[in-house]
Enzyme design. Structure first.
Site, mmCIF file in Angstrom:
data_model
loop_
_atom_site.group_PDB
_atom_site.id
_atom_site.type_symbol
_atom_site.label_atom_id
_atom_site.label_comp_id
_atom_site.label_asym_id
_atom_site.label_seq_id
_atom_site.Cartn_x
_atom_site.Cartn_y
_atom_site.Cartn_z
ATOM 1 N N LYS A 10 0.840 -1.203 0.000
ATOM 2 C CA LYS A 10 0.000 0.000 0.000
ATOM 3 C C LYS A 10 0.874 1.251 0.000
ATOM 4 O O LYS A 10 0.682 2.160 -0.785
ATOM 5 C CB LYS A 10 -0.933 -0.007 1.219
ATOM 6 C CG LYS A 10 -1.808 1.224 1.280
ATOM 7 C CD LYS A 10 -2.725 1.240 2.473
ATOM 8 C CE LYS A 10 -3.462 2.575 2.519
ATOM 9 N NZ LYS A 10 -4.308 2.724 3.702
ATOM 10 N N GLU B 176 10.760 -4.352 4.200
ATOM 11 C CA GLU B 176 10.848 -5.761 3.794
ATOM 12 C C GLU B 176 10.534 -5.891 2.303
ATOM 13 O O GLU B 176 11.283 -6.508 1.530
ATOM 14 C CB GLU B 176 9.844 -6.619 4.563
ATOM 15 C CG GLU B 176 10.126 -6.808 6.030
ATOM 16 C CD GLU B 176 9.391 -5.797 6.905
ATOM 17 O OE1 GLU B 176 9.153 -4.651 6.442
ATOM 18 O OE2 GLU B 176 9.068 -6.151 8.049
ATOM 19 N N GLY C 74 -4.579 -1.245 5.143
ATOM 20 C CA GLY C 74 -3.707 -2.327 4.682
ATOM 21 C C GLY C 74 -4.262 -3.707 4.989
ATOM 22 O O GLY C 74 -4.233 -4.611 4.157
ATOM 23 N N ARG C 75 -4.826 -3.889 6.188
ATOM 24 C CA ARG C 75 -5.293 -5.233 6.554
ATOM 25 C C ARG C 75 -6.639 -5.599 5.920
ATOM 26 O O ARG C 75 -7.163 -6.676 6.164
ATOM 27 C CB ARG C 75 -5.316 -5.410 8.077
ATOM 28 C CG ARG C 75 -5.939 -4.304 8.886
ATOM 29 C CD ARG C 75 -5.588 -4.497 10.367
ATOM 30 N NE ARG C 75 -5.975 -3.390 11.224
ATOM 31 C CZ ARG C 75 -5.231 -2.323 11.460
ATOM 32 N NH1 ARG C 75 -4.070 -2.179 10.849
ATOM 33 N NH2 ARG C 75 -5.647 -1.378 12.287
ATOM 34 N N GLU D 160 -3.915 -6.275 15.170
ATOM 35 C CA GLU D 160 -3.471 -4.943 14.748
ATOM 36 C C GLU D 160 -4.604 -3.941 14.993
ATOM 37 O O GLU D 160 -4.372 -2.783 15.309
ATOM 38 C CB GLU D 160 -3.063 -4.959 13.264
ATOM 39 C CG GLU D 160 -1.956 -3.988 12.932
ATOM 40 C CD GLU D 160 -1.285 -4.255 11.594
ATOM 41 O OE1 GLU D 160 -0.100 -4.641 11.580
ATOM 42 O OE2 GLU D 160 -1.935 -4.083 10.539
ATOM 43 N N HIS E 105 -3.964 -32.395 18.370
ATOM 44 C CA HIS E 105 -2.761 -33.140 18.757
ATOM 45 C C HIS E 105 -1.620 -32.187 19.089
ATOM 46 O O HIS E 105 -0.459 -32.597 19.124
ATOM 47 C CB HIS E 105 -2.367 -34.092 17.624
ATOM 48 C CG HIS E 105 -3.482 -35.045 17.285
ATOM 49 N ND1 HIS E 105 -3.658 -36.238 17.933
ATOM 50 C CD2 HIS E 105 -4.510 -34.922 16.402
ATOM 51 C CE1 HIS E 105 -4.739 -36.837 17.447
ATOM 52 N NE2 HIS E 105 -5.276 -36.057 16.525
ATOM 53 N N LYS F 24 8.960 0.227 13.429
ATOM 54 C CA LYS F 24 9.611 0.437 12.124
ATOM 55 C C LYS F 24 10.648 1.547 12.225
ATOM 56 O O LYS F 24 11.746 1.447 11.676
ATOM 57 C CB LYS F 24 8.569 0.850 11.066
ATOM 58 C CG LYS F 24 7.636 -0.248 10.612
ATOM 59 C CD LYS F 24 6.691 0.289 9.539
ATOM 60 C CE LYS F 24 5.530 -0.648 9.288
ATOM 61 N NZ LYS F 24 4.495 -0.098 8.428
HETATM 62 O O1 F6P Z 1 2.193 -4.244 9.893
HETATM 63 C C1 F6P Z 1 2.027 -2.888 9.663
HETATM 64 C C2 F6P Z 1 1.536 -2.636 8.283
HETATM 65 O O2 F6P Z 1 1.483 -1.264 8.106
HETATM 66 C C3 F6P Z 1 0.194 -3.302 8.000
HETATM 67 O O3 F6P Z 1 -0.880 -2.575 8.429
HETATM 68 C C4 F6P Z 1 0.262 -3.518 6.526
HETATM 69 O O4 F6P Z 1 -0.639 -4.496 6.122
HETATM 70 C C5 F6P Z 1 1.701 -3.939 6.362
HETATM 71 O O5 F6P Z 1 2.413 -3.153 7.304
HETATM 72 C C6 F6P Z 1 2.262 -3.764 4.998
HETATM 73 O O6 F6P Z 1 2.206 -2.425 4.578
HETATM 74 P P1 F6P Z 1 2.307 -2.041 3.067
HETATM 75 O O7 F6P Z 1 1.187 -2.672 2.335
HETATM 76 O O8 F6P Z 1 2.240 -0.544 3.039
HETATM 77 O O9 F6P Z 1 3.623 -2.540 2.551
#
Ligand code: F6P
Length: 521
Positions: free
Chosen positions: A183, A189, A242-243, A328, A359, A488
């Site tokens: 987003k 990452e 995002g979620r 979250e 199990h 972060k």
């Molecule tokens: O984990 C924090 C977060 O901001 C989430 O809300 C989001 O889904 C994820 O990082 C990834 O963010 P992005 O889609 O901006 O890379």
């Protein structure tokens, strides 16, 4: 700030005190039957506390929290994420006639998939994203592509270099599409992994590696600056959290793997649940009832966690998906006024598909000193042909675990059993103490007629609205995640220090300082 009045501390409300008292006074009743119909799902809340007093207090509590106004604001795209001044309008992505903007972007994305399908192009897809830009896609592909798909899809989310190394290993770059899903298009990452993938494409002699890349984002400028082709950039909007972004262009990889019809089916199911949430009376409103029992379990009875037990091998990724959605969203302890919420809020969410879970940790759920409420999720019909040999057993196990938690086994019952097995009386009395279950442990049973895009869409929306309703009751914002953002920022500073550059964020605690020194080498 919104036009909403101040959020009163929960325990200052008389209706909260009545709610808590009614919940405490009402044990789970094994003879109660309550099955709600919602968006094509059956939601059995029989094994939760219920009484006329609790129902009445619930109505009063929801009214005191202006639940109907909040719900309307959510579903009509008004600002509900107050700390970021944004709407959370994921429901607008699943209405039958979406806005031109939504429909236009969706068509562009689907055209990309249609063309790729027509040309039998992209044998491999490497989906790079994390959190909401990852879990939903994994969930859908595991749900509908569990028996394999023509396209080989790999997921790379973790910054751990082994993830991208393994994600690319053995693939032919000439047949590979890299989907960069973010987003913000700034998540470290994702950007690091995307960079590695670009190098890999270039290293294979591919002239323009960006031809092999799709970008999915709400930050068109960042994607453009990074080099993504505008024709292969698919957008969504700030008002999609995002979620919740599985409802957006993030689903492109899903469509590539398990077909474009999956998306329409999921949207239809989620929309049906949206409508149910918007219109069903409180007593029949499945998300609201799940929310209310969740608040009882967490804030009144003090259960620290919620177990998710999908009795469906295909729904393994539902657990991390819901962990992000619930934790979250509800991992907050400050209300909308900035005051401490004076009751425990969002539980830790954990789980594993049954029967594996039986199990692994079910012993703790049955007889452990804490226990946890459980959401059992099962499909009435399987999609394979072995009903007798497999599905009947799966269904039976699901019902059996739930019954054991609910009805328990008394000492007398256990003693009878031990005697019947021929144990000497003294031994039988000792053994019975180990074999009795207290019971009275609450659970929900959510039944999907069959796993389909429609029912999965409805299931995800059910949880979304449950989480939203709980946030309204607790008076917290379920749409921000400032704790994650702080992590972060610190990670960025420490990364810089480990690379020998000046510290970014001031000092550290003694232990962090020690390890920064050690890791800097
Ligand atoms: O984990 C924090 C977060 O901001 C989430 O809300 C989001 O889904 C994820 O990082 C990834 O963010 P992005 O889609 O901006 O890379």
């Amino acid at each position: 700030m919104s036009s909403f009045p101040e959020v009163a501390p929960l325990d200052s409300l008389a209706c909260w005190r009545s709610f808590a008292q009614a919940a405490q006074n009402t044990p789970v009743n094994p003879q109660r039957l309550c099955v709600l119909k919602a968006g094509g799902l059956l939601v059995d809340t029989s094994a939760q506390r219920a009484s006329p007093e609790l129902a009445q207090a619930t109505e009063a509590l929801l009214q005191a929290r202006q639940f109907e106004t909040w719900r309307e604001h959510l579903l009509t795209g008004q600002v509900v994420n107050l700390t970021e001044n944004r709407a959370a309008w994921h429901s607008a992505l699943r209405v039958p006639a979406p806005s031109q903007q939504v429909a236009g972007e969706r068509e562009r994305m689907l055209d990309f998939v249609r063309l790729a399908d027509a040309e039998r192009k992209w044998r491999n897809v490497v989906h790079i994203g994390i959190g909401g830009s990852d879990w939903g896609v994994r969930l859908c592909i595991a749900a509908f592509g569990y028996a394999g798909t023509w396209r080989n899809v790999r997921f790379v989310s973790n910054i751990d270099g082994h993830a991208i190394e393994g994600g690319l290993a053995g693939l032919d770059p000439h047949e590979t599409l890299v989907v960069v899903s973010s987003k913000s298009f700034t998540t470290s990452e994702t950007m690091q992994n995307a960079h590695r993938a670009l190098e890999w494409l270039k290293g294979a002699g591919i002239q323009n590696p960006y031809n092999h890349v799709v970008a999915i984002t709400a930050n068109a400028q960042a994607a453009r600056e990074w080099g993504a082709l505008p024709s292969q950039t698919f957008l969504f909007w700030e008002w999609v959290g995002g979620r919740f972004s599985i409802w957006s262009s993030v689903a492109l990889t899903t469509a590539l793997a398990v077909g474009i019809d999956t998306l329409a089916g999921m949207q239809a199911g989620a929309h049906a649940m949206d409508q149910h949430f918007a219109t069903a009376p409180v007593a029949e409103n499945a998300p609201v009832q799940l929310a209310v029992s969740g608040v009882v379990n967490r804030s009144v009875l003090g259960y620290g966690s919620l177990n998710i037990a999908p009795y469906d091998f295909r729904l393994g990724y539902l657990v991390p998906y819901l962990q992000q959605l619930e934790m979250e969203s509800l991992g907050k302890s400050v209300d909308l006024n900035g005051n401490a919420v004076n009751v425990p809020t969002g539980p830790a969410v954990w789980g594993m598909p049954g029967t594996d879970a039986q199990h692994t940790f079910f012993q703790w759920l049955h007889q452990g000193s804490d226990g946890a409420p459980v959401d059992f999720i099962v499909c009435q019909e399987a999609n394979h042909g072995w009903r007798e040999a497999h599905h009947t057993h799966l269904l039976a196990n699901c019902l059996a675990q739930r019954q054991a938690m609910l009805t328990g086994k008394s000492y007398e019952q256990a003693l009878q059993e031990c005697r019947a097995e021929g144990h000497a009386e003294e031994h039988a009395q000792w053994l019975a103490k180990h074999r009795m279950h207290t019971g009275g442990r609450s659970s929900n049973l959510i039944v999907l007629p069959r796993l389909s895009p429609y029912t999965l869409g409805a299931l995800l929306a059910l949880y979304e609205h449950k989480v939203f309703t709980q946030a309204v009751i607790w008076g917290i914002n379920p749409f921000d995640q400032w704790g994650v953002e702080y992590g972060k920022v610190l990670a960025k500073g420490i990364t810089q220090e480990l690379k020998g550059q000046a510290p970014l964020n001031g000092g550290h605690d003694a232990s962090t300082r020690y390890w920064v020194e050690v890791f800097r080498g």
